[in-house]
Design an enzyme around this catalytic site. Structure first.
Site, PDB file in Angstrom:
ATOM      1  N   ASP A  33     -23.260 -27.497  32.409  1.00  0.00           N
ATOM      2  CA  ASP A  33     -22.683 -27.552  31.056  1.00  0.00           C
ATOM      3  C   ASP A  33     -22.366 -28.976  30.609  1.00  0.00           C
ATOM      4  OD1 ASP A  33     -22.776 -24.820  31.098  1.00  0.00           O
ATOM      5  OD2 ASP A  33     -20.654 -24.545  31.572  1.00  0.00           O
TER       6      ASP A  33
HETATM    7  P1  NAP Z   1     -21.380 -25.605  35.555  1.00  0.00           P
HETATM    8  O1  NAP Z   1     -21.802 -25.768  34.153  1.00  0.00           O
HETATM    9  O2  NAP Z   1     -20.535 -24.458  35.907  1.00  0.00           O
HETATM   10  O3  NAP Z   1     -22.726 -25.596  36.418  1.00  0.00           O
HETATM   11  C1  NAP Z   1     -22.700 -25.634  37.795  1.00  0.00           C
HETATM   12  C2  NAP Z   1     -24.127 -25.444  38.283  1.00  0.00           C
HETATM   13  O4  NAP Z   1     -24.091 -25.626  39.675  1.00  0.00           O
HETATM   14  C3  NAP Z   1     -24.658 -24.052  38.011  1.00  0.00           C
HETATM   15  O5  NAP Z   1     -25.556 -24.051  36.934  1.00  0.00           O
HETATM   16  C4  NAP Z   1     -25.323 -23.639  39.344  1.00  0.00           C
HETATM   17  O6  NAP Z   1     -26.712 -23.393  39.134  1.00  0.00           O
HETATM   18  C5  NAP Z   1     -25.148 -24.890  40.216  1.00  0.00           C
HETATM   19  N1  NAP Z   1     -24.805 -24.543  41.586  1.00  0.00           N
HETATM   20  C6  NAP Z   1     -23.943 -23.624  42.037  1.00  0.00           C
HETATM   21  N2  NAP Z   1     -23.927 -23.600  43.369  1.00  0.00           N
HETATM   22  C7  NAP Z   1     -24.826 -24.519  43.778  1.00  0.00           C
HETATM   23  C8  NAP Z   1     -25.280 -24.961  45.053  1.00  0.00           C
HETATM   24  N3  NAP Z   1     -24.810 -24.446  46.192  1.00  0.00           N
HETATM   25  N4  NAP Z   1     -26.205 -25.931  45.095  1.00  0.00           N
HETATM   26  C9  NAP Z   1     -26.717 -26.451  43.957  1.00  0.00           C
HETATM   27  N5  NAP Z   1     -26.325 -26.073  42.732  1.00  0.00           N
HETATM   28  C10 NAP Z   1     -25.381 -25.121  42.645  1.00  0.00           C
HETATM   29  O7  NAP Z   1     -20.615 -26.889  36.102  1.00  0.00           O
HETATM   30  P2  NAP Z   1     -20.241 -28.271  35.406  1.00  0.00           P
HETATM   31  O8  NAP Z   1     -21.430 -28.893  34.776  1.00  0.00           O
HETATM   32  O9  NAP Z   1     -19.487 -29.025  36.453  1.00  0.00           O
HETATM   33  O10 NAP Z   1     -19.289 -27.859  34.215  1.00  0.00           O
HETATM   34  C11 NAP Z   1     -17.992 -27.362  34.408  1.00  0.00           C
HETATM   35  C12 NAP Z   1     -17.735 -26.147  33.529  1.00  0.00           C
HETATM   36  O11 NAP Z   1     -16.434 -25.616  33.824  1.00  0.00           O
HETATM   37  C13 NAP Z   1     -17.761 -26.487  32.052  1.00  0.00           C
HETATM   38  O12 NAP Z   1     -18.233 -25.403  31.306  1.00  0.00           O
HETATM   39  C14 NAP Z   1     -16.269 -26.722  31.783  1.00  0.00           C
HETATM   40  O13 NAP Z   1     -15.942 -26.569  30.416  1.00  0.00           O
HETATM   41  C15 NAP Z   1     -15.662 -25.633  32.629  1.00  0.00           C
HETATM   42  N6  NAP Z   1     -14.258 -25.948  32.848  1.00  0.00           N
HETATM   43  C16 NAP Z   1     -13.910 -26.947  33.706  1.00  0.00           C
HETATM   44  C17 NAP Z   1     -12.581 -27.308  33.815  1.00  0.00           C
HETATM   45  C18 NAP Z   1     -12.142 -28.443  34.682  1.00  0.00           C
HETATM   46  O14 NAP Z   1     -10.971 -28.745  34.661  1.00  0.00           O
HETATM   47  N7  NAP Z   1     -13.015 -29.082  35.435  1.00  0.00           N
HETATM   48  C19 NAP Z   1     -11.638 -26.631  33.096  1.00  0.00           C
HETATM   49  C20 NAP Z   1     -12.027 -25.615  32.224  1.00  0.00           C
HETATM   50  C21 NAP Z   1     -13.346 -25.285  32.134  1.00  0.00           C
HETATM   51  P3  NAP Z   1     -27.522 -22.444  40.156  1.00  0.00           P
HETATM   52  O15 NAP Z   1     -26.788 -21.151  40.184  1.00  0.00           O
HETATM   53  O16 NAP Z   1     -28.875 -22.370  39.551  1.00  0.00           O
HETATM   54  O17 NAP Z   1     -27.517 -23.140  41.468  1.00  0.00           O
END
Ligand code: NAP
Length: 461
Positions: free
Chosen positions: A387
């Site tokens: 994301d």
């Molecule tokens: P993300 O959008 O959740 O994407 C994580 C990706 O990691 C997934 O598409 C998944 O794809 C891949 N993944 C999972 N396990 C894996 C593994 N073992 N090896 C390789 N890839 C793996 O993560 P992000 O880009 O870090 O974004 C964070 C999200 O959380 C955002 O939407 C944000 O708004 C939300 N959020 C975060 C917080 C915070 O405080 N950090 C707070 C509120 C909301 P596959 O399944 O294809 O592997």
């Protein structure tokens, strides 16, 4: 020692504890001093607990010891959970803190020695309402994050009206009790309504917004502790609760801003509904590469920016990432890490993991600072992030994440994305980055794939 002298010593120790709490927050605001922050907070809390045991009002130690043993029995295993489970663990801690505030308020009302005055009734009502709704709300939040409960928002027509009606009735009861504290029969209804309101407040919120909501619940738990401080006449609790309440609120505002969402949108926007857009179901071609090809591209680069995300945390790939960093740096490649404020599942998630792997702090660069450098970057290597790299946030006004600031990885000469499949990230939406001409998908588990690249580069163990 006279009673007055003892009280002075106790008050002094409480002031020291408060100073330690404030220093703890100050230290926690920078990765270089964060460990000191944890230590200062721990010493402050331990000091406050131990000193309270010397208070002459503590009549029977067995009623302190038994809960202490039970609490430690629950707390120690909770402290050992995996890093990715920290958000739900934190939610449970808020639930327990809020429950204790609510129970102390209830006890003060029913078994307090002197009759409750109107002012005290106001404090107790506030403490019990906030404590109760935070207790059930935090339990639901933890259940959603642990996927025991459905992550998607549960909504129905007139939901906000029903919710606010419930809270409104609870507040009317609270005001009635302030006017007539002796009306004991009303009190349980106030508690019950607050408990139900906590559940109803959280069920319409999607899993993706839970970390923000938990931070908000943290703020509520702090407020109830502060109200408890007024009830118990404890300055320490008033201050600690206020610090907790304000930091929770500030953190949730920061997180909302980083996702370009308003507070009301987080609480009432039902974000995270299952997406049925055409983009999510289409199967468009993508280009993929092997670890050998990725290693060749990386070793030919001068500048590389690594973008870690939730997948790196799940795979526990940070130590392999460190090996990759070492291997590339040895070859003279300039390697930096781009840190998105909401990458992972909690604030500072990536900083903590990379610090654990001893990656130098000066190599970690915040989003605003590094975004301008992507066009001059040879390779952006995305490791388990999704994301936070989605260009739809910049251009697609219909996207649920439109307006969220992202890392401009698509502007690098070459982008390589390590993830296991084409599955979406937490927001549940497709990422157009993967179909761009300059993008290569590196399909596999982050730890295993990075390990393979390191091996191809001739490093690692
Ligand atoms: P993300 O959008 O959740 O994407 C994580 C990706 O990691 C997934 O598409 C998944 O794809 C891949 N993944 C999972 N396990 C894996 C593994 N073992 N090896 C390789 N890839 C793996 O993560 P992000 O880009 O870090 O974004 C964070 C999200 O959380 C955002 O939407 C944000 O708004 C939300 N959020 C975060 C917080 C915070 O405080 N950090 C707070 C509120 C909301 P596959 O399944 O294809 O592997």
């Amino acid at each position: 020692m006279t009673g007055l002298e003892l009280q002075q010593y106790l008050d002094f120790a409480y002031i020291v504890a408060v100073v330690l709490f404030i220093l703890s927050l100050k230290f926690l605001s920078s990765p270089t001093t964060a460990r000191w922050g944890v230590l200062a907070g721990e010493i402050g809390a331990a000091l406050a607990v131990v000193v309270t045991l010397f208070n002459p009002e503590v009549a029977q130690y067995k009623w302190v010891l038994i809960p202490l043993i039970i609490g430690a029995g629950v707390g120690v295993p909770l402290g050992l959970v995996h890093m990715t489970a920290v958000p739900q663990r934190t939610a449970l801690s808020h639930a327990f803190g809020a429950l204790s505030a609510a129970m102390i308020g209830i006890a003060e009302y029913y078994v307090g020695t002197a009759p409750v005055t109107r002012f005290e009734m106001g404090e107790i009502s506030l403490e019990v309402i906030i404590g109760s709704l935070t207790f059930t709300g935090s339990l639901i939040a933890a259940g959603k994050l642990q996927e025991i409960l459905p992550q998607r928002p549960l909504t129905y027509r007139g939901q906000n009206f029903v919710n606010f009606l419930l809270l409104g009735v609870a507040l009317v009861i609270a005001v009635t009790l302030v006017m007539h504290p002796e009306r004991h029969s009303l009190f349980p209804f106030m508690v019950l309504l607050a408990l139900i309101f906590g559940v109803l407040l959280i069920i319409p919120i999607g899993g993706a917004d839970m970390p923000t909501v938990i931070s908000l619940l943290n703020g509520y738990a702090g407020l109830s502790a502060s109200a408890m401080g007024f009830v118990l006449d404890s300055k320490l609790l008033i201050i600690a609760g206020a610090l907790d309440g304000s930091s929770g609120l500030i953190l949730s505002i920061i997180m909302s801003k980083a996702m370009n969402r308003s507070f009301t949108n987080v609480l009432f926007g039902a974000f995270g509904q299952v997406q049925t857009s055409a983009a999510a179901t289409e199967t468009k071609p993508v280009r993929s590469a092997t670890a050998e090809e990725a290693a060749a591209i990386l070793s030919a680069a001068n500048r590389v920016i690594i973008v870690p995300g939730y997948g790196m945390a799940v795979a526990q790939a940070q130590h392999k990432v460190r090996e990759l960093y070492d291997s590339l740096t040895k070859r003279g490649v300039d390697v930096r890490f781009a840190i998105h404020p909401v990458a992972g599942r909690m604030p500072g998630h990536m900083n903590v993991l990379l610090a654990e792997a001893d990656i130098p702090y000066d190599r970690l660069v915040e989003m605003d600072e590094i975004n301008g450098d992507f066009p001059q970057t040879d390779v952006a290597l995305v490791i388990g992030a999704n994301d936070v790299t989605n260009p739809a946030a910049r251009s697609d006004t219909t996207s649920p994440i439109y307006g969220m600031p992202i890392l401009d990885v698509d502007k690098a000469h070459t982008v390589m994305v390590i993830k296991r499949s084409m599955n979406p990230g937490f927001a549940g939406i497709d990422n157009p980055l993967y179909y761009l001409d300059n993008n290569l998908m590196l399909f596999g588990d982050a730890k295993a794939f990075v390990g393979n690249i390191v091996r191809e580069l001739g490093g690692g163990h």
